[in-house]
Design an enzyme around this catalytic site. Structure first.
Site, PDB file in Angstrom:
ATOM      1  N   GLU A  40      92.760 -16.773 -60.208  1.00 37.09           N
ATOM      2  CA  GLU A  40      92.555 -16.287 -58.848  1.00 37.09           C
ATOM      3  C   GLU A  40      93.432 -15.054 -58.603  1.00 37.09           C
ATOM      4  O   GLU A  40      94.595 -15.202 -58.195  1.00 37.09           O
ATOM      5  CB  GLU A  40      92.919 -17.383 -57.847  1.00 37.09           C
ATOM      6  CG  GLU A  40      92.083 -18.625 -57.980  1.00 37.09           C
ATOM      7  CD  GLU A  40      91.860 -19.298 -56.630  1.00 37.09           C
ATOM      8  OE1 GLU A  40      90.703 -19.492 -56.255  1.00 37.09           O
ATOM      9  OE2 GLU A  40      92.855 -19.591 -55.937  1.00 37.09           O
ATOM     10  N   GLU A  94      98.471 -19.271 -52.123  1.00 37.08           N
ATOM     11  CA  GLU A  94      98.991 -19.430 -50.752  1.00 37.08           C
ATOM     12  C   GLU A  94     100.198 -20.345 -50.737  1.00 37.08           C
ATOM     13  O   GLU A  94     101.125 -20.158 -49.942  1.00 37.08           O
ATOM     14  CB  GLU A  94      97.870 -19.945 -49.827  1.00 37.08           C
ATOM     15  CG  GLU A  94      96.857 -18.842 -49.541  1.00 37.08           C
ATOM     16  CD  GLU A  94      95.452 -19.335 -49.228  1.00 37.08           C
ATOM     17  OE1 GLU A  94      95.262 -20.536 -48.983  1.00 37.08           O
ATOM     18  OE2 GLU A  94      94.533 -18.489 -49.228  1.00 37.08           O
ATOM     19  N   LYS A 149      90.969 -25.428 -47.480  1.00 36.57           N
ATOM     20  CA  LYS A 149      92.254 -24.987 -46.907  1.00 36.57           C
ATOM     21  C   LYS A 149      92.547 -25.757 -45.606  1.00 36.57           C
ATOM     22  O   LYS A 149      92.195 -26.917 -45.490  1.00 36.57           O
ATOM     23  CB  LYS A 149      92.225 -23.473 -46.669  1.00 36.57           C
ATOM     24  CG  LYS A 149      91.743 -22.688 -47.888  1.00 36.57           C
ATOM     25  CD  LYS A 149      92.018 -21.223 -47.776  1.00 36.57           C
ATOM     26  CE  LYS A 149      91.376 -20.508 -48.952  1.00 36.57           C
ATOM     27  NZ  LYS A 149      91.865 -19.176 -49.164  1.00 36.57           N
ATOM     28  N   SER A 181      86.965 -14.466 -53.348  1.00 30.94           N
ATOM     29  CA  SER A 181      85.794 -13.912 -52.649  1.00 30.94           C
ATOM     30  C   SER A 181      84.477 -14.151 -53.404  1.00 30.94           C
ATOM     31  O   SER A 181      83.627 -13.268 -53.462  1.00 30.94           O
ATOM     32  CB  SER A 181      85.998 -12.427 -52.343  1.00 30.94           C
ATOM     33  OG  SER A 181      87.131 -12.258 -51.502  1.00 30.94           O
ATOM     34  N   HIS A 218      98.251 -23.024 -55.933  1.00 36.12           N
ATOM     35  CA  HIS A 218      97.427 -22.005 -55.256  1.00 36.12           C
ATOM     36  C   HIS A 218      98.338 -20.872 -54.770  1.00 36.12           C
ATOM     37  O   HIS A 218      99.475 -21.120 -54.362  1.00 36.12           O
ATOM     38  CB  HIS A 218      96.682 -22.647 -54.076  1.00 36.12           C
ATOM     39  CG  HIS A 218      95.636 -21.755 -53.499  1.00 36.12           C
ATOM     40  ND1 HIS A 218      95.939 -20.740 -52.634  1.00 36.12           N
ATOM     41  CD2 HIS A 218      94.294 -21.717 -53.683  1.00 36.12           C
ATOM     42  CE1 HIS A 218      94.817 -20.107 -52.310  1.00 36.12           C
ATOM     43  NE2 HIS A 218      93.806 -20.684 -52.931  1.00 36.12           N
ATOM     44  N   GLY A 246      90.242 -14.157 -50.182  1.00 39.19           N
ATOM     45  CA  GLY A 246      90.008 -13.990 -48.745  1.00 39.19           C
ATOM     46  C   GLY A 246      89.937 -12.541 -48.301  1.00 39.19           C
ATOM     47  O   GLY A 246      90.003 -12.241 -47.113  1.00 39.19           O
ATOM     48  N   ASN A 264      87.524 -25.072 -51.798  1.00 35.01           N
ATOM     49  CA  ASN A 264      88.845 -25.301 -51.205  1.00 35.01           C
ATOM     50  C   ASN A 264      88.723 -25.028 -49.711  1.00 35.01           C
ATOM     51  O   ASN A 264      88.585 -23.879 -49.304  1.00 35.01           O
ATOM     52  CB  ASN A 264      89.854 -24.348 -51.872  1.00 35.01           C
ATOM     53  CG  ASN A 264      91.206 -24.349 -51.182  1.00 35.01           C
ATOM     54  OD1 ASN A 264      91.512 -25.235 -50.385  1.00 35.01           O
ATOM     55  ND2 ASN A 264      92.020 -23.343 -51.488  1.00 35.01           N
TER      56      ASN A 264
END
Ligand code: PEP
Length: 253
Positions: A169, A99, A13, A215, A97, A175, A11
Site C-alpha cells: 500500500e 494509518e 476503517k 485508491s 496499516h 485515500g 477495510n
C-alpha cells in the site's frame, strides 16, 4: 507455477454504525453469491463485528479485524487480542496499516509482535507495507520495504508465515485518488516476492498472496489484477458501498 487464488479485502476503517455495517454487509452478500474464484473479506469496526458475523453466516464473505494487540489478554485498556478477534468470527486481521503507523505509533517492532500473536492464534495477518511519496521520490522505495518486511517478520520461520498475506500500500495512494500504475505495482510486488524468497524460500514466496492497496476502484482493478504478481486488493473507500465493492469483486466478468 503455483496458482494463487485472488483475494480482495475491504477495510471499512472507522466508518459505519452497527446498523449501517449490517446493511452494507447484507447488500454485499446479495451481490457476491456468484463471485466465484475470489476470496472476499471485509473488516468492519470492532463494534460491528458480532452483528456483521451473523449477516455473513453461510456466505462466501469472510470477516477480518483492522488491528490487534499482541498480548493474549491483560490490563491493556482499549485493546483487542487475536483470540478475541477469532472468537468474534475473524479469519484475518490487518496489521501495520499506514494509518496505524502514522497516527498510532505502530512500528516494525510492534508489527512483528502482532504478526506472531495473530499466527499463534490461527488468524491470518494481512501485513501492510508501503513507502511515502517523499521516500519514493528519494528512490528509497525498495529499501523502505526491505526494512518493513525484514523487521516486521523478524525471527519468523516459513512454516509459521504460511497463511500470511502481504498488502503493498503506497502511502501516497491511500485515500488520495492516486493509484500506482500497474507497472509500478508489478515492479514492487515482484520485489516483495523475491524478498520473501530470499528470507523464506521459493515455496513460500511463490504461494504467498500479495495484494495491492491504494485508491482501488472498479475502473482500475482489472488492469492491476492482470499483472502476474498482483494477487488481489486491499480496498478502503471503494469497499464502503456494496455495489461499488461488488463491481471490484467481479473484475473478471
Ligand atoms: C486502505 O485503507 O487500505 C486503502 C487502500 O484505502 P483506499 O482504497 O481508500 O485508498
Amino acid at each position: 507455477m503455483t496458482e494463487r487464488r485472488p483475494f480482495i479485502a475491504g477495510n471499512w476503517k472507522m466508518f459505519k454504525t452497527i446498523r449501517e455495517a449490517v446493511e452494507t454487509a447484507g447488500a454485499l452478500v446479495g451481490h457476491v453469491s456468484d463471485a466465484a474464484g475470489v476470496d472476499i473479506m471485509i473488516a468492519p469496526n470492532f463494534t460491528a463485528l458480532a452483528a456483521v458475523r451473523e449477516v455473513l453466516q453461510g456466505s462466501a464473505v469472510m470477516l477480518g479485524g483492522q488491528n490487534l494487540h499482541w498480548a493474549p489478554e491483560g490490563a491493556f485498556t482499549g485493546e483487542t487480542s487475536a483470540g478475541m478477534l477469532q472468537d468474534a468470527g475473524c479469519r484475518y486481521v490487518i496489521v501495520g496499516h499506514s494509518e496505524r503507523r502514522q497516527y498510532f505509533g505502530e512500528t516494525d517492532e510492534t508489527v512483528n509482535k502482532k504478526i506472531r500473536a495473530a499466527l499463534e492464534c490461527g488468524l491470518a495477518p494481512i501485513l501492510c507495507v508501503g513507502e511515502t511519496e517523499k521516500e519514493r521520490e528519494a528512490k528509497k522505495t525498495f529499501s523502505v520495504l526491505d526494512k518493513q518486511i525484514q523487521n516486521g517478520l523478524k525471527d519468523l520461520r516459513s512454516a509459521d508465515v504460511g497463511p500470511m498475506v502481504i498488502a503493498y500500500e503506497p502511502v501516497w495512494a491511500i485515500g488520495t485518488g492516486k493509484t500506482a500504475s500497474r507497472e509500478q505495482a508489478q515492479e514492487v510486488h515482484r520485489f516483495l516476492r523475491s524478498l520473501m524468497e530470499s528470507i523464506f524460500g521459493n515455496d513460500l514466496a511463490s504461494a504467498i498472496r500479495i495484494q495491492y492497496g491504494g485508491s482501488v476502484k472498479p475502473n482500475n482493478i482489472k488492469a492491476l489484477m492482470e499483472m502476474p504478481d498482483v494477487d488481489g486488493a486491499l480496498v478502503g473507500g471503494a469497499s464502503l458501498d456494496a455495489a461499488t465493492f461488488s463491481q471490484i469483486l467481479h473484475f473478471q466478468s
